[in-house]
Scaffold this motif. Structure first.
Motif, short mmCIF file in Angstrom:
data_model
loop_
_atom_site.label_atom_id
_atom_site.label_comp_id
_atom_site.label_asym_id
_atom_site.label_seq_id
_atom_site.Cartn_x
_atom_site.Cartn_y
_atom_site.Cartn_z
N ILE A 1 0.83 -1.20 0.00
CA ILE A 1 0.00 0.00 0.00
C ILE A 1 0.87 1.26 0.00
O ILE A 1 0.51 2.28 -0.57
N LEU A 2 2.07 1.16 0.58
CA LEU A 2 3.01 2.29 0.47
C LEU A 2 3.42 2.49 -0.99
O LEU A 2 3.58 3.63 -1.45
N LEU A 3 3.61 1.39 -1.71
CA LEU A 3 3.93 1.48 -3.14
C LEU A 3 2.82 2.24 -3.86
O LEU A 3 3.08 3.13 -4.68
N GLY A 4 1.58 1.90 -3.52
CA GLY A 4 0.45 2.58 -4.13
C GLY A 4 0.49 4.07 -3.84
O GLY A 4 0.26 4.90 -4.73
N ALA A 5 0.82 4.40 -2.60
CA ALA A 5 0.89 5.81 -2.22
C ALA A 5 1.99 6.53 -2.98
O ALA A 5 1.82 7.66 -3.44
N LEU A 6 3.13 5.86 -3.16
CA LEU A 6 4.23 6.46 -3.92
C LEU A 6 3.80 6.73 -5.36
O LEU A 6 4.04 7.79 -5.92
N LEU A 7 3.13 5.73 -5.96
CA LEU A 7 2.70 5.86 -7.35
C LEU A 7 1.75 7.04 -7.52
O LEU A 7 1.86 7.81 -8.47
N ILE A 8 0.83 7.18 -6.55
CA ILE A 8 -0.17 8.23 -6.67
C ILE A 8 0.49 9.61 -6.56
O ILE A 8 -0.02 10.60 -7.04
N HIS A 9 1.67 9.64 -5.95
CA HIS A 9 2.40 10.91 -5.86
C HIS A 9 3.42 11.03 -6.98
O HIS A 9 4.29 11.89 -6.94
N GLY A 10 3.35 10.15 -7.96
CA GLY A 10 4.21 10.27 -9.12
C GLY A 10 5.63 9.79 -8.89
O GLY A 10 6.52 10.11 -9.67
N VAL A 11 5.86 9.04 -7.83
CA VAL A 11 7.19 8.50 -7.60
C VAL A 11 7.14 7.01 -7.86
O VAL A 11 6.29 6.32 -7.30
N THR A 12 7.99 6.51 -8.75
CA THR A 12 8.00 5.08 -9.00
C THR A 12 9.16 4.50 -8.24
O THR A 12 10.31 4.72 -8.60
N PRO A 13 8.88 3.75 -7.17
CA PRO A 13 9.99 3.15 -6.45
C PRO A 13 10.60 2.06 -7.32
O PRO A 13 9.92 1.53 -8.20
N GLY A 14 11.84 1.77 -7.06
CA GLY A 14 12.49 0.76 -7.88
C GLY A 14 13.90 1.16 -8.19
O GLY A 14 14.44 2.09 -7.59
N PRO A 15 14.49 0.46 -9.13
CA PRO A 15 15.92 0.62 -9.39
C PRO A 15 16.33 2.07 -9.64
O PRO A 15 17.46 2.45 -9.35
N MET A 16 15.40 2.87 -10.19
CA MET A 16 15.81 4.23 -10.55
C MET A 16 15.53 5.24 -9.45
O MET A 16 15.90 6.39 -9.55
N MET A 17 14.86 4.81 -8.38
CA MET A 17 14.36 5.79 -7.43
C MET A 17 15.47 6.57 -6.74
O MET A 17 15.38 7.79 -6.60
N LYS B 1 -3.12 13.02 -11.53
CA LYS B 1 -2.94 11.81 -10.70
C LYS B 1 -2.89 10.56 -11.59
O LYS B 1 -2.08 9.66 -11.40
N ALA B 2 -3.80 10.50 -12.56
CA ALA B 2 -3.88 9.33 -13.44
C ALA B 2 -2.59 9.18 -14.22
O ALA B 2 -2.07 8.07 -14.41
N LYS B 3 -2.02 10.31 -14.65
CA LYS B 3 -0.78 10.26 -15.42
C LYS B 3 0.34 9.73 -14.55
O LYS B 3 1.14 8.90 -14.99
N GLU B 4 0.38 10.20 -13.29
CA GLU B 4 1.43 9.73 -12.40
C GLU B 4 1.32 8.24 -12.12
O GLU B 4 2.31 7.55 -11.96
#
Lengths: 510, 315
Positions: A335-351, B279-282
């Protein structure tokens, strides 16, 4: 390493700005509260607060949400110790010795040791995260289905007899756990098993319902059986100077904390129910090492310090696969991953490269958060310990009420409440026969995962069983399991001719 | 006594079932059932959309998670809800899959479609160091070695599993499908080299593709992804197949049409709102609006498709 330290210093700069400190504090407080309430866990807590973070910048948002996650690990033990109600799955084991300590009037030291152990484990875990994250994440990838299955077998056999009461009874309970774990959708074919047409049973039996039922409700029921005089006569009011641990307590606990941290951090890297396995393993280790194993189950402080440190260390380790691989190994990090995604941050190798200010800011905030949590939790100790002053005839119904509302909040499901009450009855009956709840819960957690890994391995190998022996990590776990099973028999065989076989281990004390 | 009681009950039910009118709808907050646990893609999308839609409905939109049974528990609750527009359900592809797999109390026909919000293409991912350069080599290898390429999916009988099965039929190959408990674990197994490929929908796997660890072997979409314009679809490569996962909103059957219209308008406005668009784009999901009629047609089409596929699979 040096570069990491430099960036970490930069992270502290970000984490110590006033708004970020505020969000860190908020997360820590909410997390503690969520941890204290039985049932509702970090997953629900984070999900509820995600919309509230929409207007924040990503770093502040993640600082707050991560605070909820590790904050819940601090609070989870409170109800375990005071009421025998495990607040989270990770604090089941704490019930065993924590609750005994509280019954002996030592709730204060038990609660304080939890906070201190969590702080030490959290801080060391973060060091591990900063120093070794990338190589550890790669090591975690070596675990495929076959390795995972063998690890589960090892854990199942070794940890079943966690309380050491009776091997036979423990294995029976663990098997019942395995059987309950088969209820629901077949994980490979998708068919319904043992659901008897019930929609609610399709997703299986909820672990939290079984845990709260067996421990919390079961304990209330066995109290109800007692006479009124016996009940209220047993309230032990802690004295002020006994609220905090003595030097002797600290001396006993510190090594247990360090060992717990190590175990928790290692197990935390494995996908799946890491905190549960870590706490069982830490408890087992403490009991094995202790010079007074007979104290365990009667209120040994090491039995609280070890597992409580282990679950916090496992919680820190869980951030490694999330940040480095971009893959959550457990539901709270999912769910933290989901929160990161919604804020436009993709966790992972490039983070780490793409958003270093976020990565290091969050890491630094976790140090600060751990310190805040220690300061926050210690003053609560007297307050919580005083709950035990409430007369039991008033306290016990309140506990039931607490359990029911908490249980409902997990899945918004009334069915789960019935499951919890059913297992309360089972826990009560099992207690009379000196059957322990902990092995059943272990079977329930490991069973379904073991089955999936087993069938996955065989599907990949086209039904060839040698896949378990061909892979070195898998083979090592299987051999260790075999040794664990064979050595006691071997020992028994050696002793029998000389001593008549009557002297295996210390005689059980009542 | 009994008479009086039944009179009271009668009044109660009749009064309770007076139809609501869109003119004053909504007078209280609107709830959306998510049939999965918090934190999944569907949950996140509707939390974000709900936060924005509240502005246009003038009442809050509250997300309620009812996980269980791969979605069956939530859909059963959603179907049973009062058809007054205050209890909606996230209508996602499994709504047209579950009824074919187990005896469920609901089918898609028990719901009134409101709108579709997101359509994500499915894709097969492999490691960057995989021996196949393109789809042709992959298919050739699979034809020569049937049942040898292991393909992870997020759960037996789930959407991405069925998509991989349908692709097998379209390409005339046979793969070895390995179910995992979620998209995350399947991607982990691929990174560790324990399976040869995985079937996923975005955002799963996107960070690893961006980092160059994984690559898209097959993209089952009608259009290329805006994020990776160089990756061709399987249609571009001569296999006529596309299949995605849709996520929309539905109300219980029998909800008045003017209430549906009001909900459709408000959620459509929320979809177009720059706040939600950002948001959807992100989250790298692909927005694709369908009105209630078109969304209903899509559900009917996929329900038939999955019904056939599952019947074949169970043989």
């Amino acid at each position: 390493m040096l570069e990491s330290l430099q960036q970490l210093a930069g992270g502290f700069g970000i984490a110590t700005t006033l708004p970020n400190l505020f969000y860190c504090l908020t997360g820590a407080i909410v997390g503690t509260l969520i941890g204290v309430l039985p049932g509702i866990g970090p997953i629900a807590g984070i999900a509820l607060l995600i919309p509230a973070t929409f207007s924040l910048n990503p770093t502040s948002a993640i600082i707050m949400l991560a605070g909820i996650y590790y904050g819940a690990m601090y609070g989870g033990s409170t109800t375990s110790i005071l009421l025998n109600v495990p607040g989270e799955t990770a604090s089941v084991i704490t019930c065993i010795d924590g609750y005994r300590m509280a019954q002996k009037g030592r709730a204060g030291p038990a609660l304080a040791i939890c906070a201190i152990g969590s702080f030490i484990a959290g801080s060391i875990g973060l060091l591990g995260l900063v120093a070794f994250a990338p190589p550890l994440a790669r090591a975690a990838l070596a675990f495929g289905p076959a390795e995972y299955f063998s690890l589960m077998v090892f854990g199942f056999i070794v940890l079943s007899n966690v309380t050491g009461a009776s091997l036979l009874k423990s294995l029976m309970m663990a098997l019942i756990g395995l059987i309950i774990g088969t209820i629901g959708l077949d994980p490979v074919k998708g068919d319904a098993r043992f659901t008897f047409g019930s929609m609610s049973l399709l997703s299986g039996i909820e672990f939290v319902a079984v845990a709260i039922g067996l421990f919390g409700i079961g304990e209330v029921l066995s109290n109800v059986e007692k006479t009124a005089v016996l009940l209220d006569g047993k309230v032990l009011v802690p004295r002020l100077r006994e609220l905090f641990p003595s030097l002797e307590d600290l001396r006993k606990s510190i090594k247990a904390m360090l060992r717990g941290t190590l175990i928790g951090f290692g197990v935390g890297l494995v996908p799946g129910p890491a905190p549960v396995i870590a706490t069982y393993a830490a408890y087992m280790a403490e009991k094995r090492i202790s010079k007074h194993p007979e104290e365990f189950g009667q209120g040994a402080i090491e039995g609280v310090a070890g597992p409580e440190s282990a679950n916090n260390a496992a919680c820190q380790a869980a951030f490694i696969p999330l940040f480095v691989l971009g893959i959550p190994f457990a539901p709270p990090t999912a769910i933290l991953l989901g929160a990161l995604l919604i804020h436009g941050v993709t966790p992972g190798p490039m983070m780490i490269k793409e958003s270093p200010e976020l990565f290091w800011g969050v890491i630094a905030s976790m140090y600060i958060g751990n310190f805040i949590l220690l300061l926050l939790n210690l003053p609560f100790v007297p307050l919580f310990a005083n709950i035990l002053r409430i007369q039991k005839r008033i306290l016990l119904p309140l506990v039931i009420l607490f359990c029911i509302t908490g249980m409902y909040s997990v899945n918004n499901s009334v069915f789960d409440i019935w499951v919890m009450l059913l297992f309360g009855g089972i826990g009560f009956m099992a207690g009379k026969g000196k059957f322990e709840g902990a092995p059943l819960l272990l079977g329930l957690v490991l069973g379904p995962r073991m089955e999936v890994a087993f069938r996955q391995s065989l599907m990949i190998s086209h039904g060839d069983f040698s896949t378990f022996a061909d892979r070195p990590i898998s083979l090592a776990f299987l051999l260790a399991t075999a040794l664990f099973l064979i050595i006691p028999i071997f020992r028994l065989g050696l002793k029998r001719p000389g001593k008549g076989g009557a002297s295996k281990g210390p005689a059980p004390t009542n | 006594m009994l008479k009086r009681l039944s009179a009271i009950l009668f009044v109660f039910f009749v009064a309770g079932s007076i139809p609501v009118h869109a003119a004053d709808f909504p007078t209280k907050e609107v709830q959306v059932i998510i049939p999965w646990a918090a934190g999944g893609a569907t949950d996140l999308i509707f939390r974000a959309l709900g936060a924005t839609a509240g502005k246009y409905l003038n009442k809050a939109v509250v997300v309620v998670n009812r996980p269980g049974g791969g979605g069956a528990v939530g859909y059963t609750d959603g179907m049973k809800a009062k058809p007054d527009g205050y209890m909606l359900t996230a209508a996602v592809t499994p709504l047209c899959i579950l009824p074919h797999q187990t005896a469920t109390a609901f089918t898609y026909k028990d719901f009134e479609p409101i709108l579709n919000v997101v359509s994500d293409p499915s894709m097969l991912l492999v490691r960057s160091d995989a021996p196949w350069k393109d789809l042709r080599e992959f298919v050739d290898y699979a034809k020569k070695n049937p049942d040898m390429i292991t393909v992870g999916n997020s759960g037996a009988g789930g959407g991405v599993h069925l998509v991989a099965l349908a692709f097998e039929n379209a390409a005339g190959i046979k793969l070895n499908h390995i179910p995992f408990s979620g998209g995350g674990p399947s991607v982990t197994a691929l990174l560790g080299g324990h399976v040869n490929a995985v079937s996923v929908t975005p955002p799963e796997g996107i960070p690893q593709i961006k980092a160059g660890q994984l690559k898209i072997m097959a993209l089952f979409a009608d259009k290329r992804l805006a994020m990776f314009p160089d990756v061709p679809t399987v249609k571009d490569q001569g296999i006529n197949f596309s299949m995605g996962m849709w996520r929309g909103l539905a109300a219980p059957k029998g909800t008045p049409q003017d209430v549906i219209r009001k909900l459709n308008e408000s959620f459509k406005k929320a979809m177009d709102d720059p706040e939600f668009q950002a948001k959807a784009k992100e989250m790298s999901v692909i927005l694709s609006y369908l009105g209630s009629k078109d969304f209903g047609a899509l559900m009917a089409k996929d329900d038939e498709f999955f019904g056939k596929l599952i019947k074949e699979m169970k043989k």
